[in-house]
Design a protein around this motif. Structure first.
Motif, PDB file in Angstrom:
ATOM      1  N   ILE A   1       0.628  -1.097   0.113  1.00 46.10           N
ATOM      2  CA  ILE A   1       0.185  -0.166  -0.017  1.00 46.10           C
ATOM      3  C   ILE A   1       0.925   1.130  -0.051  1.00 46.10           C
ATOM      4  O   ILE A   1       0.383   2.180   0.214  1.00 46.10           O
ATOM      5  N   ASN A   2       2.160   1.057  -0.301  1.00 49.40           N
ATOM      6  CA  ASN A   2       3.064   2.125  -0.406  1.00 49.40           C
ATOM      7  C   ASN A   2       3.184   3.004   1.069  1.00 49.40           C
ATOM      8  O   ASN A   2       3.183   4.360   0.955  1.00 49.40           O
ATOM      9  N   GLU A   3       3.134   2.289   2.170  1.00 50.59           N
ATOM     10  CA  GLU A   3       3.280   3.028   3.529  1.00 50.59           C
ATOM     11  C   GLU A   3       4.594   2.492   3.935  1.00 50.59           C
ATOM     12  O   GLU A   3       4.880   1.270   3.838  1.00 50.59           O
ATOM     13  N   LYS A   4       4.750   3.006   5.285  1.00 51.54           N
ATOM     14  CA  LYS A   4       6.029   2.553   6.271  1.00 51.54           C
ATOM     15  C   LYS A   4       5.188   1.372   7.141  1.00 51.54           C
ATOM     16  O   LYS A   4       4.113   1.229   7.180  1.00 51.54           O
ATOM     17  N   ALA A   5       6.079   0.380   7.383  1.00 52.53           N
ATOM     18  CA  ALA A   5       5.780  -0.768   8.214  1.00 52.53           C
ATOM     19  C   ALA A   5       5.223  -0.187   9.503  1.00 52.53           C
ATOM     20  O   ALA A   5       4.279  -1.050  10.266  1.00 52.53           O
ATOM     21  N   SER A   6       5.789   0.912   9.913  1.00 50.80           N
ATOM     22  CA  SER A   6       5.294   1.463  11.286  1.00 50.80           C
ATOM     23  C   SER A   6       3.913   1.915  11.231  1.00 50.80           C
ATOM     24  O   SER A   6       3.305   2.089  12.420  1.00 50.80           O
ATOM     25  N   VAL A   7       3.348   2.257  10.073  1.00 52.87           N
ATOM     26  CA  VAL A   7       2.017   2.690   9.933  1.00 52.87           C
ATOM     27  C   VAL A   7       1.086   1.516  10.253  1.00 52.87           C
ATOM     28  O   VAL A   7       0.415   1.488  11.076  1.00 52.87           O
ATOM     29  N   ILE A   8       1.335   0.288   9.590  1.00 49.04           N
ATOM     30  CA  ILE A   8       0.781  -0.971   9.876  1.00 49.04           C
ATOM     31  C   ILE A   8       0.864  -1.384  11.564  1.00 49.04           C
ATOM     32  O   ILE A   8      -0.153  -1.483  12.269  1.00 49.04           O
ATOM     33  N   ASN A   9       2.017  -1.267  11.973  1.00 51.92           N
ATOM     34  CA  ASN A   9       2.166  -1.711  13.352  1.00 51.92           C
ATOM     35  C   ASN A   9       1.280  -0.656  14.398  1.00 51.92           C
ATOM     36  O   ASN A   9       0.593  -1.294  15.262  1.00 51.92           O
ATOM     37  N   GLU A  10       1.231   0.568  14.069  1.00 57.68           N
ATOM     38  CA  GLU A  10       0.539   1.471  14.692  1.00 57.68           C
ATOM     39  C   GLU A  10      -0.993   1.026  14.626  1.00 57.68           C
ATOM     40  O   GLU A  10      -1.769   1.131  15.613  1.00 57.68           O
ATOM     41  N   TYR A  11      -1.574   0.778  13.562  1.00 59.90           N
ATOM     42  CA  TYR A  11      -2.843   0.388  13.214  1.00 59.90           C
ATOM     43  C   TYR A  11      -3.139  -1.070  13.973  1.00 59.90           C
ATOM     44  O   TYR A  11      -4.354  -1.028  14.817  1.00 59.90           O
ATOM     45  N   GLU A  12      -2.353  -2.106  13.856  1.00 56.80           N
ATOM     46  CA  GLU A  12      -2.734  -3.087  14.617  1.00 56.80           C
ATOM     47  C   GLU A  12      -2.536  -2.985  16.148  1.00 56.80           C
ATOM     48  O   GLU A  12      -2.922  -3.831  16.919  1.00 56.80           O
ATOM     49  N   SER A  13      -1.586  -2.067  16.434  1.00 56.86           N
ATOM     50  CA  SER A  13      -1.696  -2.105  17.935  1.00 56.86           C
ATOM     51  C   SER A  13      -2.667  -0.893  18.705  1.00 56.86           C
ATOM     52  O   SER A  13      -2.654  -0.878  20.016  1.00 56.86           O
ATOM     53  N   GLY A  14      -3.240  -0.306  17.885  1.00 57.04           N
ATOM     54  CA  GLY A  14      -4.528   0.437  18.128  1.00 57.04           C
ATOM     55  C   GLY A  14      -3.833   1.965  18.493  1.00 57.04           C
ATOM     56  O   GLY A  14      -4.920   2.705  19.150  1.00 57.04           O
ATOM     57  N   LYS A  15      -2.818   2.375  17.997  1.00 58.31           N
ATOM     58  CA  LYS A  15      -2.363   3.505  18.434  1.00 58.31           C
ATOM     59  C   LYS A  15      -2.608   4.630  17.503  1.00 58.31           C
ATOM     60  O   LYS A  15      -2.410   5.852  17.609  1.00 58.31           O
ATOM     61  N   ALA A  16      -2.936   4.009  16.236  1.00 55.72           N
ATOM     62  CA  ALA A  16      -3.067   4.992  14.991  1.00 55.72           C
ATOM     63  C   ALA A  16      -4.084   5.876  14.998  1.00 55.72           C
ATOM     64  O   ALA A  16      -5.094   5.596  15.550  1.00 55.72           O
ATOM     65  N   ILE A  17      -3.955   7.128  14.331  1.00 53.83           N
ATOM     66  CA  ILE A  17      -5.307   8.026  14.121  1.00 53.83           C
ATOM     67  C   ILE A  17      -5.860   7.668  12.836  1.00 53.83           C
ATOM     68  O   ILE A  17      -5.131   7.608  11.809  1.00 53.83           O
ATOM     69  N   PRO A  18      -7.176   7.395  12.752  1.00 57.08           N
ATOM     70  CA  PRO A  18      -7.690   6.610  11.587  1.00 57.08           C
ATOM     71  C   PRO A  18      -7.465   7.674  10.190  1.00 57.08           C
ATOM     72  O   PRO A  18      -7.687   8.936  10.329  1.00 57.08           O
ATOM     73  N   ASN A  19      -6.976   7.147   9.222  1.00 56.48           N
ATOM     74  CA  ASN A  19      -6.804   8.016   8.062  1.00 56.48           C
ATOM     75  C   ASN A  19      -7.586   7.218   7.004  1.00 56.48           C
ATOM     76  O   ASN A  19      -7.417   6.131   6.597  1.00 56.48           O
ATOM     77  N   GLY A  20      -8.721   7.837   6.205  1.00 57.55           N
ATOM     78  CA  GLY A  20      -9.522   7.187   5.496  1.00 57.55           C
ATOM     79  C   GLY A  20      -8.911   6.764   4.476  1.00 57.55           C
ATOM     80  O   GLY A  20      -9.157   5.696   3.870  1.00 57.55           O
ATOM     81  N   ALA A  21      -8.065   7.404   3.814  1.00 55.94           N
ATOM     82  CA  ALA A  21      -7.150   7.138   2.586  1.00 55.94           C
ATOM     83  C   ALA A  21      -6.269   5.747   2.744  1.00 55.94           C
ATOM     84  O   ALA A  21      -6.418   4.711   1.784  1.00 55.94           O
ATOM     85  N   ILE A  22      -5.875   5.700   4.165  1.00 59.10           N
ATOM     86  CA  ILE A  22      -4.961   4.379   4.510  1.00 59.10           C
ATOM     87  C   ILE A  22      -5.858   3.319   4.538  1.00 59.10           C
ATOM     88  O   ILE A  22      -5.627   2.125   4.163  1.00 59.10           O
ATOM     89  N   ILE A  23      -7.019   3.385   5.096  1.00 59.34           N
ATOM     90  CA  ILE A  23      -7.859   2.360   5.321  1.00 59.34           C
ATOM     91  C   ILE A  23      -8.486   1.971   4.194  1.00 59.34           C
ATOM     92  O   ILE A  23      -8.738   0.553   3.782  1.00 59.34           O
ATOM     93  N   ASN A  24      -8.767   2.647   3.050  1.00 58.23           N
ATOM     94  CA  ASN A  24      -9.271   2.250   1.887  1.00 58.23           C
ATOM     95  C   ASN A  24      -7.966   1.452   1.145  1.00 58.23           C
ATOM     96  O   ASN A  24      -8.429   0.307   0.359  1.00 58.23           O
ATOM     97  N   LYS A  25      -6.990   1.827   1.222  1.00 58.63           N
ATOM     98  CA  LYS A  25      -5.839   1.213   0.682  1.00 58.63           C
ATOM     99  C   LYS A  25      -5.822  -0.398   1.289  1.00 58.63           C
ATOM    100  O   LYS A  25      -5.492  -1.228   0.619  1.00 58.63           O
ATOM    101  N   LEU A  26      -5.885  -0.282   2.634  1.00 59.38           N
ATOM    102  CA  LEU A  26      -5.867  -1.659   3.278  1.00 59.38           C
ATOM    103  C   LEU A  26      -7.080  -2.372   2.743  1.00 59.38           C
ATOM    104  O   LEU A  26      -6.828  -3.654   2.708  1.00 59.38           O
ATOM    105  N   ASN A  27      -8.131  -1.832   2.558  1.00 60.82           N
ATOM    106  CA  ASN A  27      -9.503  -2.721   2.255  1.00 60.82           C
ATOM    107  C   ASN A  27      -9.007  -3.340   0.942  1.00 60.82           C
ATOM    108  O   ASN A  27      -9.328  -4.490   0.510  1.00 60.82           O
ATOM    109  N   LYS A  28      -8.465  -2.552  -0.072  1.00 61.97           N
ATOM    110  CA  LYS A  28      -8.347  -2.963  -1.330  1.00 61.97           C
ATOM    111  C   LYS A  28      -6.907  -4.102  -1.133  1.00 61.97           C
ATOM    112  O   LYS A  28      -7.132  -5.205  -2.098  1.00 61.97           O
ATOM    113  N   ALA A  29      -5.946  -3.873  -0.635  1.00 61.39           N
ATOM    114  CA  ALA A  29      -4.910  -4.754  -0.908  1.00 61.39           C
ATOM    115  C   ALA A  29      -5.235  -6.197   0.031  1.00 61.39           C
ATOM    116  O   ALA A  29      -4.711  -7.101  -0.362  1.00 61.39           O
TER     117      ALA A  29
END
Length: 143
Positions: A106-134
């Protein structure tokens, strides 16, 4: 006998004194007059400039700091929900992907995925849409 220039009497041993030029203009004359009056104990009239000599931007602090201190609420960023982070992790594991491989897809850093899976990330609609597609799934709302 030393080599180089001859050491006979052609050298000038007079001291050289460098002096800085005195300031020129009207303000320089008035400053010297004021200093002379101060030395002799004479009367010197001064006017204070409005906010002169202060750096109010560095020392003032925010204007609403008192309101923030009085407010007892704790302000927190919205983070992804527990359901979202578990659904993301399960979808990633079902695709047999690592966090870094998902991040590169999804052309992001691995730390972004780590933050989303640990629950620390601030929700970003564009990144969530990329995750849905991937991942080919529909992840729950991040709230």
């Amino acid at each position: 006998m030393p080599s180089g220039p001859s050491l006979d009497g052609r050298q000038d041993w007079e001291p050289v004194v460098w002096q800085k030029a005195a300031p020129k203009g009207k303000s320089a004359k008035s400053a010297t007059e004021v200093n002379a009056a101060r030395r002799t104990g004479g009367y010197v009239e001064t006017d204070k400039k409005f906010a002169g000599g202060t750096n109010s931007s560095a020392h003032g602090g925010p204007t609403n700091a008192k309101k923030l201190d009085e407010n007892g609420e704790t302000f927190r960023h919205a983070t992804v929900s527990h359901e979202f982070k578990t659904a993301l992790q399960q979808a990633r594991l079902a695709k047999k992907m690592t966090q870094s491989s998902l991040a590169t897809s999804i052309n992001e850093k691995a730390s972004v995925i780590n933050e989303y899976e640990s629950g620390k990330a601030i929700p970003n609609g564009a990144i969530i849409n990329k995750l849905n597609k991937a991942l080919g799934v529909r992840l729950p709302k991040a709230k």
